[in-house]
Scaffold this motif. Structure first.
Motif, PDB file in Angstrom:
ATOM      1  N   ILE A 122       0.837  -1.199   0.000  1.00  0.00           N
ATOM      2  CA  ILE A 122       0.000   0.000   0.000  1.00  0.00           C
ATOM      3  C   ILE A 122       0.879   1.258   0.000  1.00  0.00           C
ATOM      4  O   ILE A 122       0.615   2.218  -0.735  1.00  0.00           O
ATOM      5  N   LYS A 123       1.936   1.230   0.787  1.00  0.00           N
ATOM      6  CA  LYS A 123       2.851   2.376   0.844  1.00  0.00           C
ATOM      7  C   LYS A 123       3.561   2.573  -0.495  1.00  0.00           C
ATOM      8  O   LYS A 123       3.942   3.707  -0.839  1.00  0.00           O
ATOM      9  N   SER A 124       3.708   1.484  -1.254  1.00  0.00           N
ATOM     10  CA  SER A 124       4.397   1.548  -2.546  1.00  0.00           C
ATOM     11  C   SER A 124       3.438   1.843  -3.694  1.00  0.00           C
ATOM     12  O   SER A 124       3.816   1.738  -4.860  1.00  0.00           O
ATOM     13  N   GLY A 125       2.193   2.196  -3.372  1.00  0.00           N
ATOM     14  CA  GLY A 125       1.261   2.626  -4.401  1.00  0.00           C
ATOM     15  C   GLY A 125       0.328   1.565  -4.938  1.00  0.00           C
ATOM     16  O   GLY A 125      -0.445   1.830  -5.864  1.00  0.00           O
ATOM     17  N   PHE A 126       0.378   0.370  -4.371  1.00  0.00           N
ATOM     18  CA  PHE A 126      -0.548  -0.683  -4.799  1.00  0.00           C
ATOM     19  C   PHE A 126      -1.924  -0.435  -4.178  1.00  0.00           C
ATOM     20  O   PHE A 126      -2.048   0.158  -3.110  1.00  0.00           O
ATOM     21  N   THR A 127      -2.948  -0.941  -4.852  1.00  0.00           N
ATOM     22  CA  THR A 127      -4.301  -0.924  -4.306  1.00  0.00           C
ATOM     23  C   THR A 127      -4.836  -2.356  -4.265  1.00  0.00           C
ATOM     24  O   THR A 127      -4.422  -3.209  -5.055  1.00  0.00           O
ATOM     25  N   ILE A 128      -5.754  -2.614  -3.357  1.00  0.00           N
ATOM     26  CA  ILE A 128      -6.324  -3.959  -3.206  1.00  0.00           C
ATOM     27  C   ILE A 128      -7.243  -4.259  -4.385  1.00  0.00           C
ATOM     28  O   ILE A 128      -8.096  -3.443  -4.748  1.00  0.00           O
ATOM     29  N   SER A 129      -7.063  -5.436  -4.987  1.00  0.00           N
ATOM     30  CA  SER A 129      -7.903  -5.830  -6.116  1.00  0.00           C
ATOM     31  C   SER A 129      -8.843  -6.978  -5.771  1.00  0.00           C
ATOM     32  O   SER A 129      -9.974  -7.023  -6.255  1.00  0.00           O
ATOM     33  N   ASP A 130      -8.399  -7.924  -4.936  1.00  0.00           N
ATOM     34  CA  ASP A 130      -9.229  -9.080  -4.593  1.00  0.00           C
ATOM     35  C   ASP A 130      -8.811  -9.643  -3.241  1.00  0.00           C
ATOM     36  O   ASP A 130      -7.682  -9.415  -2.783  1.00  0.00           O
ATOM     37  N   VAL A 131      -9.727 -10.401  -2.641  1.00  0.00           N
ATOM     38  CA  VAL A 131      -9.428 -11.158  -1.428  1.00  0.00           C
ATOM     39  C   VAL A 131      -9.984 -12.568  -1.612  1.00  0.00           C
ATOM     40  O   VAL A 131     -11.121 -12.743  -2.061  1.00  0.00           O
TER      41      VAL A 131
END
Length: 233
Positions: A216-225
């Protein structure tokens, strides 16, 4: 064999036991006979409550949650190559033995864990994975960082069309907490940019809070769980 069960040939051969993947989409109400003397796994979308209810009623055991992240690759500088070409960060055959030692004991929270898989089996699995990545037999490459000649971190990458998927990312214990994982992600972005990759995806266990914070800190966003379940028959 019921079409709901697909033999995972590579894992079955590697672990010397029958391992099946359960395709619940073929019809939950139709399942009556599970393949005997086998381990059955299933990966479910966390929002698929009908399927989760089904596996709970049929004595599957919850193993681990999986959280997936994505991030776009933009045309910007991510990682300083210090005058070297990217090829100098790609692991070669000579690095395999050191990488095998590096992954041994590194993935204690893997879904390949006791009582379904013993420690030796788990470590053997990841040693083979890292070897295959270097040899481009599964993942396409393995990028490494070094400190005074020793590997301080690695990341394996699989390319498909314009998407890169991180397979394994690891930092040996002596180098943890020093920003190596962040540098590995930035090196990955630089590598992907050079190959016109548009998106990077990565998954980690729900229990791995530190990895999720890093992404998250590196710019990723959650896509699935997803949730993983096992059933031993």
């Amino acid at each position: 064999m019921n079409s709901s069960f697909e033999l995972k040939q590579w894992e079955s051969d590697f672990f010397n036991r029958k391992i099946f993947s359960f395709n619940y989409k073929s019809g939950l109400s139709m399942i009556k006979n599970f393949p005997v003397n086998s381990l059955i796994d299933i990966k479910l979308d966390a929002r698929d409550y009908d399927a989760i209810d089904f596996v709970n009623r049929n004595s599957f055991e919850f193993i681990e949650g999986e959280i997936c992240f994505k991030r776009e690759v933009r045309d910007e500088s991510y990682f300083s190559l210090n005058g070297q070409g990217l090829e100098n960060y790609i692991a070669t055959f000579e690095a395999i033995e050191e990488l095998k030692l590096t992954v041994t004991g590194l993935y204690e929270n893997s879904r390949f864990r006791e009582p379904w898989f013993n420690v030796s089996e788990r470590d053997s699995f990841y040693r083979k994975w890292i070897e295959n990545a270097v040899l481009s037999k599964f993942d396409d490459c393995c990028l490494i960082l070094k400190d005074r000649g020793r590997i301080s971190g690695f990341v394996t990458i699989r390319l498909k069309s314009d998407v890169a998927t991180i397979g394994l990312i690891g930092v040996p214990k002596p180098y943890q907490g020093q920003g190596v994982a962040k540098n590995l992600l930035e090196l990955t972005f630089e590598y992907c940019k050079s190959r016109n990759i548009k998106t990077v995806s990565v998954a980690t266990q729900l229990s791995n809070v530190s990895a999720s914070k890093l992404y998250i800190k590196s710019g990723f966003t959650i896509s699935d769980v997803f949730y993983w379940f096992y059933k031993k028959v």
